[in-house]
Design a protein around this motif. Structure first.
Motif, PDB file in Angstrom:
ATOM      1  N   ARG A  86       0.799  -1.225   0.000  1.00  0.00           N
ATOM      2  CA  ARG A  86       0.000   0.000   0.000  1.00  0.00           C
ATOM      3  C   ARG A  86       0.838   1.284   0.000  1.00  0.00           C
ATOM      4  O   ARG A  86       0.282   2.372  -0.078  1.00  0.00           O
ATOM      5  CB  ARG A  86      -0.927   0.027   1.221  1.00  0.00           C
ATOM      6  N   GLU A  89       0.388   3.516  -3.068  1.00  0.00           N
ATOM      7  CA  GLU A  89      -0.877   4.254  -3.003  1.00  0.00           C
ATOM      8  C   GLU A  89      -0.772   5.442  -2.046  1.00  0.00           C
ATOM      9  O   GLU A  89      -1.335   6.501  -2.306  1.00  0.00           O
ATOM     10  CB  GLU A  89      -2.009   3.330  -2.565  1.00  0.00           C
ATOM     11  N   LEU A  90      -0.048   5.269  -0.958  1.00  0.00           N
ATOM     12  CA  LEU A  90       0.154   6.357  -0.008  1.00  0.00           C
ATOM     13  C   LEU A  90       0.932   7.493  -0.656  1.00  0.00           C
ATOM     14  O   LEU A  90       0.593   8.667  -0.479  1.00  0.00           O
ATOM     15  CB  LEU A  90       0.890   5.852   1.229  1.00  0.00           C
ATOM     16  N   THR A  92       1.012   8.214  -3.840  1.00  0.00           N
ATOM     17  CA  THR A  92       0.100   8.850  -4.787  1.00  0.00           C
ATOM     18  C   THR A  92      -0.866   9.769  -4.059  1.00  0.00           C
ATOM     19  O   THR A  92      -1.135  10.896  -4.516  1.00  0.00           O
ATOM     20  CB  THR A  92      -0.681   7.773  -5.575  1.00  0.00           C
ATOM     21  N   CYS A  93      -1.371   9.328  -2.937  1.00  0.00           N
ATOM     22  CA  CYS A  93      -2.276  10.147  -2.124  1.00  0.00           C
ATOM     23  C   CYS A  93      -1.585  11.418  -1.647  1.00  0.00           C
ATOM     24  O   CYS A  93      -2.172  12.504  -1.678  1.00  0.00           O
ATOM     25  CB  CYS A  93      -2.785   9.334  -0.941  1.00  0.00           C
ATOM     26  N   LEU A  94      -0.330  11.295  -1.221  1.00  0.00           N
ATOM     27  CA  LEU A  94       0.409  12.472  -0.778  1.00  0.00           C
ATOM     28  C   LEU A  94       0.665  13.448  -1.914  1.00  0.00           C
ATOM     29  O   LEU A  94       0.604  14.666  -1.724  1.00  0.00           O
ATOM     30  CB  LEU A  94       1.730  12.057  -0.124  1.00  0.00           C
ATOM     31  N   GLU A  96      -1.327  13.823  -4.528  1.00  0.00           N
ATOM     32  CA  GLU A  96      -2.620  14.464  -4.786  1.00  0.00           C
ATOM     33  C   GLU A  96      -2.947  15.500  -3.715  1.00  0.00           C
ATOM     34  O   GLU A  96      -3.497  16.564  -4.011  1.00  0.00           O
ATOM     35  CB  GLU A  96      -3.719  13.412  -4.879  1.00  0.00           C
ATOM     36  N   LEU A  97      -2.606  15.210  -2.464  1.00  0.00           N
ATOM     37  CA  LEU A  97      -2.790  16.201  -1.402  1.00  0.00           C
ATOM     38  C   LEU A  97      -1.921  17.432  -1.642  1.00  0.00           C
ATOM     39  O   LEU A  97      -2.339  18.558  -1.367  1.00  0.00           O
ATOM     40  CB  LEU A  97      -2.451  15.599  -0.043  1.00  0.00           C
ATOM     41  N   SER A 181      -1.119   6.392  10.201  1.00  0.00           N
ATOM     42  CA  SER A 181      -2.474   6.535   9.642  1.00  0.00           C
ATOM     43  C   SER A 181      -3.185   7.745  10.218  1.00  0.00           C
ATOM     44  O   SER A 181      -3.857   8.486   9.498  1.00  0.00           O
ATOM     45  CB  SER A 181      -3.292   5.272   9.930  1.00  0.00           C
ATOM     46  N   ILE A 184      -1.800  10.928   8.602  1.00  0.00           N
ATOM     47  CA  ILE A 184      -2.310  11.118   7.226  1.00  0.00           C
ATOM     48  C   ILE A 184      -3.769  11.568   7.282  1.00  0.00           C
ATOM     49  O   ILE A 184      -4.169  12.510   6.579  1.00  0.00           O
ATOM     50  CB  ILE A 184      -2.168   9.818   6.400  1.00  0.00           C
ATOM     51  N   VAL A 188      -5.513  15.095   5.960  1.00  0.00           N
ATOM     52  CA  VAL A 188      -6.671  15.174   5.075  1.00  0.00           C
ATOM     53  C   VAL A 188      -7.755  16.028   5.716  1.00  0.00           C
ATOM     54  O   VAL A 188      -8.368  16.890   5.057  1.00  0.00           O
ATOM     55  CB  VAL A 188      -7.193  13.751   4.743  1.00  0.00           C
TER      56      VAL A 188
END
Length: 191
Positions: A86, A89-90, A92-94, A96-97, A181, A184, A188
């Motif tokens: 994962r 994916e983390l 990628t999320c960062l 996007e943030l 978690s 993060i 968000v």
């Protein structure tokens, strides 16, 4: 001044990588998945072979039961491959943030990464205090029980400390995973 989200999260992620909760990156942005998997495989194989397996076999043969500590270490072993899978994916999320944050900055919202980094450093200090307080409590109790009937000797004391450190390692890794978690999710919700 901290300029990106990844730099604000860097202290938490570095500690997570050494506990096998992430993938090592040597040049920033280039994942070293094979090195991380090899590191996790070697570390957990040695821990299981030399510490956890003999402990579990002793518990099952002596008492005929499985303790909750056995389940925690099994959950940690399962958590490690999931975290490595994962991690992309983390990242990628960062990213996007970071894009959302740059958009908000263009609209006039100020960046407050330094405050986030200070919050994360306080989280890390709290986790380290938790680990050492748990380690100290366990080792003091075992030392008092162990030395009640015998003289003070250095080698058994070191053995007790080593066992205390390894016995709570899976619990501490799970706590660190929850802290990552939470950080993060806090980012968000904060943005």
């Amino acid at each position: 001044m901290i300029e990106t989200l990844e730099r604000a999260l860097a202290p938490l992620m570095v500690i997570g990588r050494f506990c096998n909760l992430g993938v090592f990156e040597y040049p920033v942005g280039q994942l070293r998945t094979y090195i991380s998997c090899l590191y996790a495989l070697v570390k957990w194989s040695l821990l299981i072979y030399f510490f956890y397996y003999p402990l579990y076999i002793n518990n099952v043969l002596k008492y005929g039961t499985i303790n909750s500590d056995n389940i925690v270490s099994l959950a940690t072993i399962i958590l490690i491959p999931i975290s490595i899978c994962r991690f992309k994916e983390l990242k990628t999320c960062l990213r996007e943030l970071a894009i959302v944050d740059h958009t908000l900055e263009v609209l006039g919202t100020p960046k407050e990464y330094q405050r986030i980094r200070n919050w994360i450093i306080r989280i890390i200090i709290g986790w380290i205090v938790y680990v050492f307080s748990q380690f100290t409590y366990y080792s003091v109790i075992l030392s008092l029980i162990f030395y009640y009937h015998s003289y003070l000797n250095f080698t058994p004391f070191v053995n007790v400390m080593f066992i205390a450190l390894l016995d709570y390692y899976p619990t501490n890794v799970i706590a660190l995973s929850a802290l990552i978690s939470a950080a993060i999710l806090g980012l968000v919700l904060y943005m």
